[in-house]
Enzyme design. Structure first.
Site, PDB file in Angstrom:
ATOM      1  N   LYS A   1       0.836  -1.210   0.000  1.00 24.24           N
ATOM      2  CA  LYS A   1       0.000   0.000   0.000  1.00 24.24           C
ATOM      3  C   LYS A   1       0.864   1.250   0.000  1.00 24.24           C
ATOM      4  O   LYS A   1       2.063   1.174   0.301  1.00 24.24           O
ATOM      5  CB  LYS A   1      -0.914  -0.026   1.225  1.00 24.24           C
ATOM      6  CG  LYS A   1      -0.180  -0.032   2.547  1.00 24.24           C
ATOM      7  CD  LYS A   1      -1.098  -0.486   3.674  1.00 24.24           C
ATOM      8  CE  LYS A   1      -0.331  -0.544   4.987  1.00 24.24           C
ATOM      9  NZ  LYS A   1      -0.946  -1.459   5.945  1.00 24.24           N
TER      10      LYS A   1
ATOM     11  N   ARG B   1      -9.529  -1.766  14.798  1.00 26.98           N
ATOM     12  CA  ARG B   1      -9.301  -0.886  13.670  1.00 26.98           C
ATOM     13  C   ARG B   1     -10.321  -1.337  12.630  1.00 26.98           C
ATOM     14  O   ARG B   1     -11.514  -1.223  12.879  1.00 26.98           O
ATOM     15  CB  ARG B   1      -7.840  -1.019  13.217  1.00 26.98           C
ATOM     16  CG  ARG B   1      -7.304   0.209  12.546  1.00 26.98           C
ATOM     17  CD  ARG B   1      -5.798   0.149  12.332  1.00 26.98           C
ATOM     18  NE  ARG B   1      -5.366  -0.927  11.435  1.00 26.98           N
ATOM     19  CZ  ARG B   1      -4.120  -1.085  11.005  1.00 26.98           C
ATOM     20  NH1 ARG B   1      -3.173  -0.225  11.381  1.00 26.98           N
ATOM     21  NH2 ARG B   1      -3.788  -2.067  10.201  1.00 26.98           N
TER      22      ARG B   1
ATOM     23  N   TYR C   1      21.056  26.442   9.834  1.00 30.25           N
ATOM     24  CA  TYR C   1      19.843  27.026  10.421  1.00 30.25           C
ATOM     25  C   TYR C   1      19.828  26.866  11.936  1.00 30.25           C
ATOM     26  O   TYR C   1      20.139  25.786  12.454  1.00 30.25           O
ATOM     27  CB  TYR C   1      18.592  26.324   9.879  1.00 30.25           C
ATOM     28  CG  TYR C   1      18.199  26.692   8.482  1.00 30.25           C
ATOM     29  CD1 TYR C   1      18.099  28.021   8.090  1.00 30.25           C
ATOM     30  CD2 TYR C   1      17.895  25.695   7.565  1.00 30.25           C
ATOM     31  CE1 TYR C   1      17.717  28.345   6.793  1.00 30.25           C
ATOM     32  CE2 TYR C   1      17.507  26.009   6.273  1.00 30.25           C
ATOM     33  CZ  TYR C   1      17.425  27.330   5.892  1.00 30.25           C
ATOM     34  OH  TYR C   1      17.042  27.641   4.622  1.00 30.25           O
TER      35      TYR C   1
HETATM   36  C1  LIG Z   1      -0.149  -2.531   6.398  1.00 32.64           C
HETATM   37  C2  LIG Z   1      -0.675  -3.872   6.726  1.00 32.64           C
HETATM   38  C3  LIG Z   1       0.183  -4.975   6.864  1.00 32.64           C
HETATM   39  C4  LIG Z   1       1.683  -4.847   6.866  1.00 32.64           C
HETATM   40  O1  LIG Z   1       2.082  -4.440   8.159  1.00 32.64           O
HETATM   41  P1  LIG Z   1       3.615  -4.204   8.547  1.00 32.64           P
HETATM   42  O2  LIG Z   1       3.551  -3.927  10.007  1.00 32.64           O
HETATM   43  O3  LIG Z   1       4.085  -3.036   7.748  1.00 32.64           O
HETATM   44  O4  LIG Z   1       4.341  -5.453   8.235  1.00 32.64           O
HETATM   45  C5  LIG Z   1      -0.401  -6.211   7.064  1.00 32.64           C
HETATM   46  N1  LIG Z   1      -1.746  -6.361   7.143  1.00 32.64           N
HETATM   47  C6  LIG Z   1      -2.590  -5.317   7.053  1.00 32.64           C
HETATM   48  C7  LIG Z   1      -4.040  -5.549   7.167  1.00 32.64           C
HETATM   49  C8  LIG Z   1      -2.093  -4.038   6.856  1.00 32.64           C
HETATM   50  O5  LIG Z   1      -2.924  -2.998   6.782  1.00 32.64           O
END
Ligand SMILES: *Cc1c(COP(=O)(O)O)cnc(C)c1O
Length: 282
Positions: free
Chosen positions: A38, A130, A247
């Site tokens: 993603k 979630r 800076y």
């Molecule tokens: C993003 C995601 C993952 C991957 O999780 P990581 O902690 O980055 O390995 C796996 N499953 C779901 C449902 C996710 O949303």
């Protein structure tokens, strides 16, 4: 002749990516591993990352949105692409045209997808709170008409191997997945894959660990860096003791010091708030 200073670059090591995918698979006890790609493979580029993982033998990919799913379908015509963020009735023709597998999160989505004869996956909420169907929703729904590929859930505390929540969620998952007619079960993200065969089920879903992040203390020494920033030295000069650099004048030379200015800054994504000591790196 015109000369040109090279720009700052982010270098992505696809061999390290592939090695991390194999390492996470080994940590899980050898169960098939998918990949969470993603948000453009966590910013590293959906196409190069997905193509390389497919070449390694990865067949299941997880994206957040419908648009990401369509993009990935063009890149990998034969992969199984699970879309995590749900859908509405208006999204269904696109999901079907692109042969995407929506992950059903709500009773409304289950109801909509019952009307089509195409595979879906199912997110079961075992305590993360979630996305996903709550246990009482699983009990109340008639899921018999659904062609369910993955029954899946997500661990809240897998990065702490001794956390009591891990075993509690696994037990709940076993119990709830047994109520669902699914071809495969999947529980583990990167950190979950590190918990070994008890958590691997039929497919793991690593993201972070593929890209070089350390998902769990159990992965120490097994994950290779994938991303490297490279920037040209633009200027070198010598400053006197007591002079400051940059800076905020946050770094001060304790003695006469030779300093280099690199062609990278916050416009490139380099955090402007890095502490003073990092400005002192050569
Ligand atoms: C993003 C995601 C993952 C991957 O999780 P990581 O902690 O980055 O390995 C796996 N499953 C779901 C449902 C996710 O949303």
């Amino acid at each position: 002749m015109l000369t040109c200073t090279p720009a700052a670059q982010l270098l992505i090591d696809l061999d390290a990516l592939a090695a991390n995918w194999r390492a996470l698979r080994a940590l899980s006890g050898g169960a098939p591993a998918g990949a969470a790609v993603k948000a453009g493979a966590y910013g590293l580029g959906l196409a190069p990352v997905s193509l390389r993982l497919a070449r390694e033998g990865c067949t299941d990919f997880f994206v957040a949105t419908l648009q990401e799913g369509e993009q990935l379908r063009r890149i990998l015509p034969d992969a199984t692409v699970h879309v995590l963020h749900g859908f509405t009735a208006a999204d269904m023709p696109t999901l079907l045209n692109a042969r995407l597998t929506p992950v059903i999160d709500t009773p409304e989505q289950a109801e909509l997808w019952r009307q089509v004869a195409a595979p879906c996956s199912l997110m079961i909420d075992t305590g993360m709170n979630r996305l996903g169907l709550r246990p009482e929703q699983i009990a109340a729904l008639d899921l018999a008409d659904l062609d369910i590929d993955l029954a899946m859930s997500h661990l809240a505390c897998a990065d702490e191997p001794d956390h009591a929540m891990n075993a509690r969620q696994r037990t709940r998952f076993l119990d709830l997945a047994a109520k669902v007619q699914a071809r495969r079960r999947s529980l583990a993200n990167s950190a979950g894959a590190c918990l070994g065969p008890d958590y691997a089920f039929d497919l793991t879903r690593p993201g972070l660990g593929l890209y070089g992040g350390l998902p769990s203390p159990l992965a120490a020494g097994r994950i290779a860096p994938v991303v490297r920033a490279q920037a040209p030295v633009l200027q070198v000069k010598t400053i006197a003791a007591g002079e400051t650099v940059g800076y905020g004048a946050t770094w001060q030379a304790e003695r006469e010091t030779r300093i280099a200015t690199l062609g990278i800054g916050y416009a490139d994504g380099y955090p402007a708030g890095f502490p003073a000591r990092t400005h002192g790196l050569s």
